[in-house]
Design an enzyme around this catalytic site. Structure first.
Site, PDB file in Angstrom:
ATOM      1  N   LYS A 226      24.931  52.924  -9.958  1.00 12.46           N
ATOM      2  CA  LYS A 226      23.665  52.253 -10.262  1.00 12.46           C
ATOM      3  C   LYS A 226      23.664  50.928  -9.517  1.00 12.46           C
ATOM      4  O   LYS A 226      24.381  49.999  -9.867  1.00 12.46           O
ATOM      5  CB  LYS A 226      23.538  52.012 -11.776  1.00 12.46           C
ATOM      6  CG  LYS A 226      22.179  51.423 -12.131  1.00 12.46           C
ATOM      7  CD  LYS A 226      22.041  51.190 -13.610  1.00 12.46           C
ATOM      8  CE  LYS A 226      20.625  50.739 -13.963  1.00 12.46           C
ATOM      9  NZ  LYS A 226      20.029  49.780 -13.037  1.00 12.46           N
ATOM     10  N   ARG A 231      14.283  48.720  -7.645  1.00 13.21           N
ATOM     11  CA  ARG A 231      13.808  50.068  -7.378  1.00 13.21           C
ATOM     12  C   ARG A 231      12.566  50.007  -6.507  1.00 13.21           C
ATOM     13  O   ARG A 231      11.639  49.264  -6.825  1.00 13.21           O
ATOM     14  CB  ARG A 231      13.472  50.728  -8.724  1.00 13.21           C
ATOM     15  CG  ARG A 231      12.993  52.152  -8.640  1.00 13.21           C
ATOM     16  CD  ARG A 231      14.162  53.082  -8.680  1.00 13.21           C
ATOM     17  NE  ARG A 231      13.750  54.482  -8.663  1.00 13.21           N
ATOM     18  CZ  ARG A 231      13.526  55.212  -9.741  1.00 13.21           C
ATOM     19  NH1 ARG A 231      13.634  54.664 -10.939  1.00 13.21           N
ATOM     20  NH2 ARG A 231      13.199  56.480  -9.634  1.00 13.21           N
ATOM     21  N   ARG A 246       8.677  49.328  -8.488  1.00 12.70           N
ATOM     22  CA  ARG A 246       8.698  50.359  -9.520  1.00 12.70           C
ATOM     23  C   ARG A 246       7.384  50.420 -10.283  1.00 12.70           C
ATOM     24  O   ARG A 246       6.982  51.451 -10.804  1.00 12.70           O
ATOM     25  CB  ARG A 246       9.834  50.030 -10.496  1.00 12.70           C
ATOM     26  CG  ARG A 246      10.292  51.172 -11.314  1.00 12.70           C
ATOM     27  CD  ARG A 246      11.193  50.683 -12.409  1.00 12.70           C
ATOM     28  NE  ARG A 246      10.380  50.092 -13.467  1.00 12.70           N
ATOM     29  CZ  ARG A 246      10.856  49.692 -14.627  1.00 12.70           C
ATOM     30  NH1 ARG A 246      12.143  49.767 -14.862  1.00 12.70           N
ATOM     31  NH2 ARG A 246      10.061  49.189 -15.538  1.00 12.70           N
ATOM     32  N   LYS A 393      20.927  55.964 -17.405  1.00 11.83           N
ATOM     33  CA  LYS A 393      21.675  54.865 -16.779  1.00 11.83           C
ATOM     34  C   LYS A 393      22.816  54.531 -17.721  1.00 11.83           C
ATOM     35  O   LYS A 393      22.622  54.363 -18.924  1.00 11.83           O
ATOM     36  CB  LYS A 393      20.784  53.661 -16.492  1.00 11.83           C
ATOM     37  CG  LYS A 393      19.890  53.193 -17.623  1.00 11.83           C
ATOM     38  CD  LYS A 393      18.952  52.102 -17.127  1.00 11.83           C
ATOM     39  CE  LYS A 393      17.909  51.776 -18.180  1.00 11.83           C
ATOM     40  NZ  LYS A 393      16.847  50.917 -17.676  1.00 11.83           N
TER      41      LYS A 393
END
Lengths: 527, 342
Positions: A226, A231, A246, A393
């Site tokens: 991760k 993102r 994102r 995650k």
């Protein structure tokens, strides 16, 4: 202008998200076209009139107002548009309030030199709130606490469609959004996106809780690191290239280095990072480049950006989202092989033979610009939103320190009667006197329960030693166990350190303040 | 013989504005022998004077707020009644600020000065309306002495509140009001707008409301806003209007209310940033002071060639008055604050 002015006036005072939503939806229901479309553009930051500068507004005020009185008023109010709106001496006029459509059309078709005359004619029939809304609209920056995302959620609620559908069409549309409203009103089909570089709502992960680990079938999952960046979605279609966050914000202007390197057609999902040749730099270097409208050459050289790819949504124009993870992974690898895109690399797959081994890797993830691991179900399609059981995650455990409460600030909205935002400090020796002193190291406003908040609020009130507006300084007598993801150097803070994502892990009612941690403890945790 | 200019017989002393030939102060800032008081707000009506002259309502407000002060010699003056004090003649005239508020007109050898205290020009169902008095020097406040302060129609502000009550029937509307004047005016305006349901009032506001009613100002059905405390049901307050002192509306007291919409009735609400900082969700621009236009209009109405400014934003008002041909002077009196709640 009337409904729009009233909407802005209510929004600016409304802290609660649901109340804001109700107000915006109500506006969409009652405002006519194209006004509501222009209002939507204004709320989402899609409307600007570069021809009218703040100086022009000031000059306009000077036509009617004593400059000395204007200056004193401006000093007091602190906002040019509001000062002008309030101070404007109305002249009687037979004109009606201008509509939002008239204002936008008028500004777009008026030469820069004539704009002040046009605006002056609009100001007279309006009242103070109408003038304020007009001037805010013209000068940009409504600052009424509505994000583009919130406006889109309101659209979804208004049209009774899913918010992801709004996201999908959003970037293919332009103000005043006639076809969007026609679709939401059921009067037209969904807008056609074939040749538009639109944003595709991303697939999001759930945190993997400790209690779930034992029950998880690890063999069904693919593991990746991760990465500690942001993102992004890289979109290229019909020669148009975009970089979206994102949440669907177009952040391409701040990352020309990444966009210039795009020479393919498709939609890719990945992590935006700063670094050279795959050597990832800490998050705070990336932070230097975020929230910028433009970027300097020096910045591009010093903090070069790239995207670490982990998924593919479209290969050319072929939609791959229904394929299972492993097939998309293969398509992504082939895509990278075929196009060899600059400023992009592949996020490697982490091989593991047992969940124990994976857990060790996760724990050891510190110091490698990663925050832990991602687990993706091998057979999962790419689903917009946060579907259950498909992506996890699995963050490494947080770091913790014991810090001393120094200041408490009133919260907002429902929390406005509570002291709910806490600044805490660590001990150090004063560089000059050598005496022990506390230096602020962070601020947190969650991590405690409602009942704990009541106790904390009472404690703050009972131990106040000083007040500064909404802030109270308290006795140095309460210790928090503060959890955080990482700590970086920060010349902007007196302590020289800044925590990422700090939250209150525990309230140490029992612990004497003198036994809280020292600043050096935090400094040792800097990666 | 020409009349002596008021600047020869009225002085600014540390205690406040002093009328030499009458040997009295108007709204003195500390205890003095003889005081004439314009109105009951605590920055104007202080304790400890040996003798006090004021309207009967102001004397009642002072007795309630400061205690009986039995040794004090009190003299009630009706509006328009003239009283000889030393070598001067003193009369009180409505200032329209709060119940009993008065301008103090002092005449000495044919020269007249009117000290207005705080005043407003709008109609107010809870007190007598301002009456312009011809004078040579008009002493004015300048609380809203900036041209950005133009109060809108107070009926439209009340309509805003009632619209919000209709829009959010599950919530309670708590309105921050100062206890003397603003509370009763907001109640009066609500009644005028047709709101005849019970209005709930915080304990700190109740005595002053009772005092207003005792002086002939009907306020309708008022109930203590104490229900809902300590775990009893909050339902009573759903859709209700509750009045409370500004300090209570976003503090612990307000937690007993169901999802309150925090409102504040004050002239300061005109400036958005100021309203937002206070955590106000629905600002109501309702003021008990003259706004900018009304200050300047009043100078014209009283016909005084000279304006003295006691407190507030005097520099802008001086500037504007001078530009209109008035002799304007700032008295630089310190100590008058904004207890009255503007």
């Amino acid at each position: 202008m009337t409904p729009f002015a009233n909407l802005l006036d209510r929004l600016i005072y409304t802290p609660a998200r649901n109340t804001k939503l109700a107000l915006i939806v109500d506006y969409f229901r009652h405002a006519p076209d194209p006004d509501r479309g222009w209002a939507l553009a204004a709320l989402t930051g899609g409307l600007s009139f570069p021809g009218v500068k703040a100086g022009a507004i000031r000059d306009l005020a000077m036509r009617r107002v004593d400059p000395v009185l204007f200056q004193w008023s401006y000093d007091y109010v602190g906002d040019l548009a509001e000062t002008t709106a309030l101070i404007w001496p109305e002249r009687r006029t037979n004109r009606a309030w201008p509509t939002l459509g008239e204002v936008v059309h008028g500004l777009q078709t008026t030469a820069r030199a004539d704009a002040p005359d046009v605006i002056e004619e609009w100001l007279d029939p309006l009242d103070a709130t109408g003038r304020w809304a007009l001037l805010k609209l013209i000068t940009g920056g409504l600052r009424v606490g509505v994000s583009a995302r919130l406006a889109k959620v309101a659209l979804a609620e208004y049209g009774k469609v899913d918010a992801t559908e709004i996201e999908e069409v959003w970037h293919g549309l332009t103000p005043p959004y006639g076809e969007l409203f026609a679709w939401l009103d059921g009067a037209a089909p969904r807008p056609d996106l074939e040749d538009k570089p639109v944003f595709r709502p991303p697939m999001l992960a759930h945190p993997l809780e400790d209690a779930e680990v034992a029950g998880l079938d690890f063999d069904a999952f693919l593991a990746e690191w991760k990465w500690d960046g942001i993102r992004v979605q890289v979109v290229s279609r019909a020669g148009q290239k975009r970089l979206y966050s994102r949440t669907g914000d177009d952040i391409g202007a701040g990352f020309p280095d990444v966009l210039d390197a795009v020479s393919f057609e498709g939609v890719l999902d990945g992590e935006l990072l700063v670094g050279i040749d795959g050597d990832v730099r800490p998050f705070n270097e990336l932070q230097q480049r975020l929230n910028r409208k433009s970027v300097t050459a020096a910045m591009l050289r010093k903090h070069p950006a790239f995207v670490r790819l982990y998924d593919i949504l479209f290969d050319g124009r072929e939609d791959l989202r229904a394929l299972p993870t492993m097939q998309r992974r293969a398509r992504l690898e082939a895509f990278v092989e075929r196009h060899a895109p600059q400023r992009m690399d592949l996020s490697e797959v982490v091989d593991f033979s047992s969940s124990d081994e994976l857990e060790r890797m996760r724990a050891g993830a510190r110091g490698t610009s990663t925050e832990g691991l991602m687990l993706k179900r091998r057979d999962a399609p790419y689903v917009a939103g946060r579907p259950k059981g498909l992506w996890y995650k699995w963050k490494r455990g947080p770091l913790t320190v014991d810090a001393v409460l120094m200041y408490a600030q009133r919260g907002h909205g429902k929390r406005s009667s509570f002291y709910s935002d806490y600044t805490f400090g660590a001990w150090r020796e004063n560089p000059e006197t050598g005496a022990a002193e506390l230096v602020p190291v962070g601020k947190a406003y969650f991590g405690f329960t409602d009942d704990e908040l009541k106790l904390l609020d009472k404690w703050v009130r009972d131990h106040t030693v000083n007040r500064f507006g909404p802030v109270r300084e308290v006795e140095h007598a309460l210790v928090f166990e503060v959890a955080f993801d990482s700590v970086n150097r920060s010349p902007r803070h007196k302590s020289g350190v800044a925590m990422r994502f700090p939250r209150i892990a525990r309230i140490r009612w029992d612990k004497p303040a003198a036994e809280a941690d020292r600043l050096e403890t935090l400094e040792k945790l800097i990666e | 013989m020409a009349s002596p200019h008021p600047e020869t017989w009225v002085e600014v002393r540390p205690q406040g504005l002093y009328v030499v030939p009458g040997d009295f102060y108007v709204d003195p800032l500390r205890a003095v022998d003889r005081a004439v008081i314009t109105h009951g707000h605590s920055d104007h009506a202080r304790a400890g004077h040996r003798s006090v002259m004021a309207t009967v309502e102001t004397l009642a407000i002072m007795a309630h707020r400061l205690g009986a002060q039995p040794e004090q010699d009190k003299r009630a003056l009706a509006y328009g009644e003239v009283m000889r004090v030393g070598e001067t003649e003193v009369s009180l005239h409505p200032a329209g600020h709060v119940l009993g508020s008065a301008q103090v007109l002092v005449e000495y050898q044919g020269s007249r000065i009117a000290v207005s205290g705080d005043y407003k020009r709008r109609a107010d169902p809870t007190c007598a309306a301002f009456v312009p008095v011809k004078c040579d020097v008009f002493v004015t406040e300048a609380t809203f002495g900036l041209p950005v302060f133009r109060h809108p129609d107070d009926r439209a502000e009340i309509a805003k509140l009632l619209d919000s009550v209709r829009l959010f029937p599950e919530r309670c509307h708590v309105v921050g009001v100062y206890s003397l004047g603003k509370a009763q005016r907001v109640i009066g305006l609500l009644r005028e707008a047709g709101w005849h349901r019970p209005i709930f009032v915080h304990g700190a506001l109740q005595p002053m409301c009772a005092l207003y009613e005792a002086h002939g100002v009907p306020l309708g059905d008022l109930r203590p806003a104490t229900a809902g405390a300590k775990g009893s049901p909050k339902d009573e307050f759903k859709g209700a209007i509750v009045l409370a002192p500004p300090s209570a509306i976003i503090d612990r007291w307000a937690r007993r209310l169901p999802d309150p919409v925090v409102c504040m009735a004050s002239g300061w609400m005109r400036v958005r940033q100021r309203a937002r900082q206070g955590g106000v969700e629905l600002p109501l621009i309702i003021s008990d002071h003259a706004d900018w236009d009304e200050l300047l209009q009043t100078f014209d109405d009283v016909g005084a060639p000279e304006i003295w400014i006691t407190h507030g934003r005097e520099e802008a008002l001086m500037h504007a008055a001078s530009a209109r041909g008035y002799r304007a002077r700032a008295l630089a009196l310190v100590g008058y604050e904004d207890e009255g709640g503007s």
